[in-house]
Write an enzyme that holds these catalytic residues in place. Sequence first.
Site, PDB file in Angstrom:
ATOM      1  N   HIS A 184     -10.575  20.486 -64.486  1.00  0.00           N
ATOM      2  CA  HIS A 184      -9.380  19.852 -63.912  1.00  0.00           C
ATOM      3  C   HIS A 184      -9.200  18.466 -64.522  1.00  0.00           C
ATOM      4  O   HIS A 184     -10.134  17.682 -64.565  1.00  0.00           O
ATOM      5  CB  HIS A 184      -9.499  19.752 -62.385  1.00  0.00           C
ATOM      6  CG  HIS A 184      -9.108  21.018 -61.683  1.00  0.00           C
ATOM      7  ND1 HIS A 184      -8.390  21.025 -60.517  1.00  0.00           N
ATOM      8  CD2 HIS A 184      -9.318  22.318 -62.012  1.00  0.00           C
ATOM      9  CE1 HIS A 184      -8.185  22.284 -60.150  1.00  0.00           C
ATOM     10  NE2 HIS A 184      -8.743  23.079 -61.028  1.00  0.00           N
ATOM     11  N   TYR A 201      -4.610  16.022 -52.066  1.00  0.00           N
ATOM     12  CA  TYR A 201      -5.116  15.306 -50.891  1.00  0.00           C
ATOM     13  C   TYR A 201      -3.892  14.733 -50.190  1.00  0.00           C
ATOM     14  O   TYR A 201      -3.173  13.905 -50.766  1.00  0.00           O
ATOM     15  CB  TYR A 201      -6.050  14.169 -51.299  1.00  0.00           C
ATOM     16  CG  TYR A 201      -7.379  14.639 -51.887  1.00  0.00           C
ATOM     17  CD1 TYR A 201      -8.509  14.746 -51.084  1.00  0.00           C
ATOM     18  CD2 TYR A 201      -7.506  14.966 -53.237  1.00  0.00           C
ATOM     19  CE1 TYR A 201      -9.729  15.163 -51.599  1.00  0.00           C
ATOM     20  CE2 TYR A 201      -8.720  15.382 -53.767  1.00  0.00           C
ATOM     21  CZ  TYR A 201      -9.828  15.481 -52.940  1.00  0.00           C
ATOM     22  OH  TYR A 201     -11.036  15.894 -53.464  1.00  0.00           O
ATOM     23  N   PRO A 237     -16.550  14.542 -46.837  1.00  0.00           N
ATOM     24  CA  PRO A 237     -16.205  15.368 -48.000  1.00  0.00           C
ATOM     25  C   PRO A 237     -14.992  14.876 -48.794  1.00  0.00           C
ATOM     26  O   PRO A 237     -14.691  15.427 -49.852  1.00  0.00           O
ATOM     27  CB  PRO A 237     -15.904  16.743 -47.373  1.00  0.00           C
ATOM     28  CG  PRO A 237     -15.524  16.448 -45.964  1.00  0.00           C
ATOM     29  CD  PRO A 237     -16.293  15.233 -45.556  1.00  0.00           C
ATOM     30  N   LYS A 243     -18.225  14.198 -53.046  1.00  0.00           N
ATOM     31  CA  LYS A 243     -19.417  13.597 -53.654  1.00  0.00           C
ATOM     32  C   LYS A 243     -20.743  14.221 -53.229  1.00  0.00           C
ATOM     33  O   LYS A 243     -21.781  13.930 -53.823  1.00  0.00           O
ATOM     34  CB  LYS A 243     -19.460  12.084 -53.316  1.00  0.00           C
ATOM     35  CG  LYS A 243     -18.407  11.278 -54.015  1.00  0.00           C
ATOM     36  CD  LYS A 243     -18.704  11.123 -55.495  1.00  0.00           C
ATOM     37  CE  LYS A 243     -17.477  10.828 -56.301  1.00  0.00           C
ATOM     38  NZ  LYS A 243     -17.170  11.780 -57.351  1.00  0.00           N
ATOM     39  N   TYR A 255     -13.943   9.198 -58.851  1.00  0.00           N
ATOM     40  CA  TYR A 255     -13.784  10.615 -58.520  1.00  0.00           C
ATOM     41  C   TYR A 255     -14.523  11.493 -59.535  1.00  0.00           C
ATOM     42  O   TYR A 255     -15.192  12.454 -59.160  1.00  0.00           O
ATOM     43  CB  TYR A 255     -12.293  10.984 -58.467  1.00  0.00           C
ATOM     44  CG  TYR A 255     -12.042  12.345 -57.853  1.00  0.00           C
ATOM     45  CD1 TYR A 255     -11.902  12.485 -56.479  1.00  0.00           C
ATOM     46  CD2 TYR A 255     -11.969  13.492 -58.650  1.00  0.00           C
ATOM     47  CE1 TYR A 255     -11.697  13.739 -55.905  1.00  0.00           C
ATOM     48  CE2 TYR A 255     -11.761  14.738 -58.087  1.00  0.00           C
ATOM     49  CZ  TYR A 255     -11.621  14.852 -56.711  1.00  0.00           C
ATOM     50  OH  TYR A 255     -11.421  16.088 -56.149  1.00  0.00           O
TER      51      TYR A 255
HETATM   52  C1  PHB Z   1     -13.419  22.118 -51.565  1.00  0.00           C
HETATM   53  O1  PHB Z   1     -12.824  22.755 -52.451  1.00  0.00           O
HETATM   54  O2  PHB Z   1     -14.060  22.691 -50.682  1.00  0.00           O
HETATM   55  C2  PHB Z   1     -13.303  20.638 -51.577  1.00  0.00           C
HETATM   56  C3  PHB Z   1     -12.713  20.014 -52.658  1.00  0.00           C
HETATM   57  C4  PHB Z   1     -12.589  18.641 -52.675  1.00  0.00           C
HETATM   58  C5  PHB Z   1     -13.060  17.898 -51.606  1.00  0.00           C
HETATM   59  C6  PHB Z   1     -13.665  18.521 -50.529  1.00  0.00           C
HETATM   60  C7  PHB Z   1     -13.794  19.902 -50.512  1.00  0.00           C
HETATM   61  O3  PHB Z   1     -12.909  16.549 -51.633  1.00  0.00           O
END
Ligand code: PHB
Length: 389
Positions: free
Chosen positions: A72, A200, A292, A296, A384
């Site tokens: 990505h 997000y 989450p 990380k 990130y």
């Molecule tokens: C996930 O795909 O489960 C996932 C991806 C990014 C995050 C948290 C969980 O920040």
Amino acid sequence: MRTQVAIIGGGPSGLLLSQLLNKAGIQTVVLERQSREHVLSRIRAGVLESGTVALLKQAGAGDRMDREGQPHHGCYLSSDQQMIRVDFQEACGQTVMVYGQTEVTRDLYEAQDALGATHIHGVENVVLHDLKTDSPYVTWDKDGASHRLECEFIAGCDGFHGVSRRSIPDDVRREYEKVYPFGWLGVLSETPPVREELIYANHPRGFALASMRNPMLSRYYIQVPLTDKVEDWSDDAFWAELKARLPADVAADLVTGPSIEKSIAPLRSFVSEPLRWGALFLCGDAAHIVPPTGAKGLNLAASDVHYLSQAFLAYYGTNDASGLDGYSQQALARIWKAMRFSWSVTTMMHRFPEHSDYDQQMQRVELDLLSADPTARALFAQNYTGVPL
Ligand code: PHB
Ligand code: APR
């Protein structure tokens, strides 16, 4: 029974450490409370930093990730109807790999099998002994019998609820904790992801995240009160709430379907210091938890394992103990950076119960900065995709 490094916990931290040490000819025994099937049934996050990707390849567990993982180059932050794209490559020259932690764990077990590594599953009542001596040992019960493993070092890779951290005396251990007043309700569904990149979403109704595992497997989350139960949320209610929190044009494209997994996870920031006590070294969730939001958790576990495996290689290769002596300080420096990032993204994206107009303005300015200022995007992207090891 005797080994060089006893590893408590057969999650990603324990397996990756065992793999890197075994490849270098260092003996390990992994002691895991659950069955392998149980460990592989846990659904966790799925974004790997480039350093984690490199480490998995170095461990000889990267082939399937190379074939099936999705690189990505950016992600979206949405604010009500606005979509802000952070182009990682433009902002910091890095990328991430979308590949589920469950798959990483499966690949590590297979790589360990290929090396003939020793794993003991179904261990109960694990106790660590004589940590401040040169001859530590571990005891446990299994199938009605007691067992003992003599070793030179112990790696505590047994997650947040494990026994290792608690083996460090209370007057030595310092814990830092922040519990957030909400959780994430997550749904896995066999539907095409709504966008090719993660979104997000900051929304007055609460945070949402659109993520994925592969072109026919989506992972979505919404912020929920801690009092909510999974049973409170039908699939229909989940999809309706997710749509309400995504920008309207994205929501219009959302393909819904039955959930194949649904769970609620609380959000917590936690660090336990130091990471070393005599012969014991803590790694991964045993020592720290991040919310989450920054993806990380697994990546921090991998960076701990990187530092610790390097330290063991130097010790067993040239009798150089400086890496082991410096492990706690070195790993903690990176852990705290990830703590800051995870906390700041969590704070920027969620609705808090006491959310004031002032808090709202702070979120707006943070998101405006990311939208307008390449320096802000570079800082976000560096964190990130992973600060250098
Ligand atoms: C996930 O795909 O489960 C996932 C991806 C990014 C995050 C948290 C969980 O920040
Ligand atoms: N004895 C033996 N094994 C134990 C014990 C114990 N007393 N307590 C826990 N375990 C095992 C758990 O069953 C689990 O399989 O230790 C393992 C720890 O694995 P994780 O919790 O997955 O922690 P870790 O390997 O550090 O992985 C890092 O990254 O994305 C995040 O939180 C996520 O699991 C993830 C973590």
